[in-house]
Write an enzyme that holds these catalytic residues in place. Sequence first.
Site, PDB file in Angstrom:
ATOM      1  CG  HIS A  75       6.845 -10.660 -12.716  1.00 18.12           C
ATOM      2  ND1 HIS A  75       6.226 -11.435 -11.755  1.00 18.12           N
ATOM      3  CD2 HIS A  75       5.858 -10.276 -13.570  1.00 18.12           C
ATOM      4  CE1 HIS A  75       4.931 -11.510 -12.012  1.00 18.12           C
ATOM      5  NE2 HIS A  75       4.686 -10.824 -13.123  1.00 18.12           N
ATOM      6  CG  ASP A  76      14.756  -8.146 -13.381  1.00 17.87           C
ATOM      7  OD1 ASP A  76      15.235  -8.770 -12.412  1.00 17.87           O
ATOM      8  OD2 ASP A  76      15.429  -7.354 -14.067  1.00 17.87           O
ATOM      9  CG  ASP A  96      18.979  -6.266 -10.260  1.00 20.29           C
ATOM     10  OD1 ASP A  96      17.983  -6.948 -10.605  1.00 20.29           O
ATOM     11  OD2 ASP A  96      19.407  -6.225  -9.087  1.00 20.29           O
ATOM     12  CB  SER A  98      18.087 -10.005  -9.258  1.00 17.64           C
ATOM     13  OG  SER A  98      16.749  -9.544  -9.163  1.00 17.64           O
ATOM     14  CG  HIS A 204      -2.325  -7.404 -18.041  1.00 20.80           C
ATOM     15  ND1 HIS A 204      -3.007  -7.474 -16.847  1.00 20.80           N
ATOM     16  CD2 HIS A 204      -1.047  -7.775 -17.744  1.00 20.80           C
ATOM     17  CE1 HIS A 204      -2.192  -7.856 -15.880  1.00 20.80           C
ATOM     18  NE2 HIS A 204      -0.989  -8.037 -16.399  1.00 20.80           N
ATOM     19  CB  SER A 205      -3.036  -5.002 -24.798  1.00 18.68           C
ATOM     20  OG  SER A 205      -3.432  -5.120 -26.136  1.00 18.68           O
ATOM     21  CG  ASP A 222      -7.108  -8.433 -25.320  1.00 20.89           C
ATOM     22  OD1 ASP A 222      -6.532  -9.412 -25.844  1.00 20.89           O
ATOM     23  OD2 ASP A 222      -6.752  -7.264 -25.541  1.00 20.89           O
ATOM     24  CG  ASP A 229      -6.156  -4.442 -29.608  1.00 22.97           C
ATOM     25  OD1 ASP A 229      -6.059  -4.866 -28.430  1.00 22.97           O
ATOM     26  OD2 ASP A 229      -6.711  -5.095 -30.501  1.00 22.97           O
TER      27      ASP A 229
END
Length: 372
Positions: A75-76, A96, A98, A204-205, A222, A229
């Site tokens: 997200h940064d 950076d 922020s 997202h694992s 999951d 994995d």
Amino acid sequence: MALKQLAAAVALALSIQAAQGAAVKEKRATCSNGATVGDASSCAWFDVLDDIQQNLFNGAQCGAEAHESIRLVFHDAIAISPALESQGKFGGGGADGSIILFDDIETNFHPNIGLDEIVNLQKPFIQKHGVTPGDFIAFAGAVAMSNCPGAPQMNFFTGRAPATQAAPDGLVPEPFHTVDQIISRVNDAGEFDELELVWMLSAHSVAAANDVDPTIQGLAFDSTPGVFDSQFFVETQLRGTAFPGSGGNQGEVESPLPGEMRLQSDSSIARDSRTACEWQSFVNNQSKLVSDFQFIFLALTQLGENPDAMTDCSDVIPISKPVPNNVPFSFFPAGKTMADVEQACAETPFPTLTTLPGPETSVQRIQPPPGA
């Protein structure tokens, strides 16, 4: 970043490594804890490592704080837009920091809702150790991932200057965005293509949703959220049957297992003709999962930076434990079989997997960070 650019970058890195091998060897330094590093400036990060492993990650656990630290990296970093810059507007600084320096602004952006908790947890460590927010976010994300069994050897480079202003809103993809929108966004941010988008989603694992469903937090993506994995890539291709909570939430679709969250964007990317085969390629292929994520994580943490001006401190990052050997690398959760697969890749059949024995798998909630 097209694959031909990746090949060129790898070739260049190998040539530089060969040419400078002797010089690098001479430059190596021994830290006060006895560890040998490629640059003496890396030694200071061992104190940061010991501190966050004990006091942020609860004894080097792959739990909620680790998951949110990995999420914070994306997200940064993704908040950068050369397209905006070409219009004479500020396009964000990428990786950076922020989102921490201007947290009163950026954590109020819709896709960043819920990140204020991990930002508040990380701030004291930044102040205590006198490091820049951008460097700390990258470091904490790399360490967090290393705490998850099966993860690659994570890379970490220092040298990010503090952000000078908040990133613009609208640069972080949302789970309700279309595949076209998400591909366009990552391509603008770093010339990433649709395959590299899939590599990013390997994170997202080891992840969970805290704010998609406002009635329940800590819903994993999951059934093995504490292990890096390919189960995420298996289970997102199983037919959805129910919602884990209230249902009907923006950006959520039905999941195959009780207690499991499925994002609309993950479901769509898993089934899109441009990405489905790459998605499926990670099933039962731990080595590909590891190598591709290792590359894409480093690329994300260097968005907006000049890699040639940064210092490689990867020696400080711990080596992850292997995936537990009591289960296969990929499997069908108990109660699921090949009949539950929604085949999306037209080029190759879905791999043959074992179904775990026992009653239907139910995914346990992950305890959110304090204050969530």
